[in-house]
Scaffold this active site. Structure first.
Site, short mmCIF file in Angstrom:
data_model
loop_
_atom_site.label_atom_id
_atom_site.label_comp_id
_atom_site.label_asym_id
_atom_site.label_seq_id
_atom_site.Cartn_x
_atom_site.Cartn_y
_atom_site.Cartn_z
N ASP A 153 53.59 9.87 -34.66
CA ASP A 153 52.36 9.86 -35.44
C ASP A 153 52.52 10.77 -36.65
O ASP A 153 52.91 11.94 -36.51
CB ASP A 153 51.21 10.33 -34.56
CG ASP A 153 49.85 10.30 -35.26
OD1 ASP A 153 49.66 9.43 -36.13
OD2 ASP A 153 49.00 11.14 -34.93
N ASP A 174 48.59 7.40 -43.03
CA ASP A 174 48.49 7.65 -41.60
C ASP A 174 49.05 6.47 -40.81
O ASP A 174 48.54 5.35 -40.92
CB ASP A 174 47.02 7.88 -41.24
CG ASP A 174 46.83 8.36 -39.80
OD1 ASP A 174 47.83 8.54 -39.09
OD2 ASP A 174 45.67 8.55 -39.40
#
Length: 485
Positions: free
Chosen positions: A363, A161
């Protein structure tokens, strides 16, 4: 902004494009289950087989065998819930598409929940200054890789992430609650190189700064981190040997040894944090990798991509770069300067100022790209016009532009190009244009934010098949078309 057509010439994942003087070819091209029948000579539309958007049950890429000698660079990336995932035999409960977009909306709302309406900071590089609001990136990823920890090495499947900094895994003994995972918990007593980080040390202070956690400790540094979907991890801060490949080993790597963890992690073993903070994997490996990494997310769950570091990153030919910006309130995020959108070959009439009100972050953990309300309204209008020949379907959740394509075998989609500062264009792969909610609901894979002050977010759906290169050292981010399939 002038359109950079050279970035379009490398057709995604090696498809063969046959051009005629007039019209398009009708040659069917297939790559790992995704089928695009034609692309017109001006790149204004894609003709795809609808079946290629359906979930697959068989992995088209041979999975890697576990073991230290088979950890390689770049690391193989698989969708957490797909047939190529190392977790596929771990009795993972696969969420429905509706649940996936619901979780995605929760992540985005929480990310923006810390935004102050009246507070602005500055995103900047040597040539760009963009006002932006701050927020917290708390959520989990959708893609997994295998890493090794300890001596001898114990292998783990973790989500990665870019919106998180701390790397953590579940450890024995699990004194609190631990979520079920496919692999055994990390056995720290079996590792000869394991140690805990002392309370009050510089490393412990950096951890508290990164997580915002100010838990009191006496001897051993502890952590607790929460995520926007309600998931959390807590335990103690540790050091041990990290193995990313047979030749890339990092002693004294700092990570969270989780003893109290619950949430939407599936059966993954933990999380690999790729944010910008000092505790992240990117920062801790800077001496070897030089603050550079890249990933390529596959177009379907039945294929794989990769996560690469250092010299292994940025190997795709013809990578086009845009500046990486820094938000002074959220320096761990990766921000970009978005300037416009084109649909079907036509630039939409959107003022660049629309994108600079809050800024745009990229992201890996957000699925669907979020746009400022004005920008999304323009995109939606143009897309609906291009898709006017197809029957509409009931909208759901935050997806308000859906179609019932159950009676079609082939679908013509308009191209969508996202424009970034310094003539960098992201020609969204056709797999990133629609999101299938059901057999009768295919929805535009973009959404509008609630307010202009909410962050714009470039989600992972629109990043598919591109090698996305984070050259943090040079302050730039690159897109390389055809990085994977």
């Amino acid at each position: 902004m002038a359109t950079n057509y050279s970035s379009f010439l490398r057709f995604p994942f090696g498809l063969v494009l046959v051009l005629f003087l007039i019209g398009c070819s009708s040659k069917k091209v297939e790559a790992n289950g995704f089928k695009e029948l034609t692309a017109d000579v001006h790149y204004h539309s894609h003709v795809i087989e609808l079946s290629s958007l359906m979930p697959a049950e068989v992995c088209s890429t041979p999975p890697k065998v576990s073991g230290a000698e088979n950890l390689s660079k770049p690391l193989q990336v698989a969708h957490k819930y797909g047939p190529c995932s190392p977790l596929k035999n771990g009795n993972t409960t696969i969420p429905s598409p509706h649940q996936i977009v619901l979780d995605d909306e929760i992540r985005v709302k929480y990310l923006n929940s810390k935004t102050s309406k009246n507070q602005t900071t500055v995103l900047q590089d040597s040539a760009v200054r963009i006002p932006a609001n701050s927020g917290l990136s708390l959520g989990t990823g959708n893609f997994v890789v295998n890493i090794g920890l300890g001596t001898p090495m114990q292998e783990f499947t973790v989500e990665f992430d870019t919106g998180s900094d701390l790397t953590w895994i579940q450890c024995q003994p699990c004194s609190g609650q631990c979520h079920r995972q496919k692999d055994p918990y990390f056995n720290r007593s079996a590792s000869s190189t394991h140690s805990s980080v002392p309370c009050g040390s510089n490393d412990c202070n950096q951890l508290k700064s990164a997580t915002g956690n100010s838990q009191a400790c006496t001897t051993t540094c502890t952590y607790r981190i929460g995520y926007g979907d309600g998931s959390y991890s807590g335990g103690y801060y540790a050091r041990d040997k990290l193995t990313l490949s047979s030749s890339d080993v990092f002693p004294n790597f700092r990570f969270g040894c989780g003893e109290n963890n619950q949430g939407l992690f599936g059966t993954s073993d933990g999380l690999l944090g790729l944010g910008r903070d000092n505790v992240s994997t990117v920062s801790q490996t800077i001496q070897k990798y030089g603050n550079i990494f890249s990933y390529c997310l596959p177009s379907t769950t039945s294929s794989t991509g990769y996560l690469a570091f250092g010299s292994q990153a940025g190997t795709t030919p013809r990578i086009f770069n845009t500046p990486l910006l820094v938000n002074s309130n959220r320096p761990n995020f990766y921000f970009l300067s978005m300037t416009g959108i084109s649909v079907g070959g036509k630039k939409l009439a959107i003022s660049p100022a629309v994108f600079t009100t809050s800024g745009t972050l990229i992201d890996s953990g957000t699925v669907v790209t979020r746009l400022a309300p004005t920008a999304y309204a323009a995109l939606r209008s143009a897309f609906r016009q291009a898709m006017s020949n197809y029957p509409r379907a009931v909208s759901t959740s935050f997806m308000d532009t859906c179609y019932n394509l159950s009676g079609y075998s082939n679908v013509v989609l308009p191209t969508i190009v996202l424009h970034f500062y310094r003539y960098t264009d992201l020609n969204v792969h056709p797999s990133g244009i629609l999101f299938q909610l059901s057999s009768t609901q295919h929805c535009l894979a973009f959404a509008g934010n609630r307010a202009d002050t909410d962050f714009g977010i470039l989600g992972n759906k629109q990043q598919q098949t591109f090698e996305v290169v984070y050259n943090v050292a040079a302050g730039k981010l690159g897109f390389g078309a055809g990085g994977c399939r």
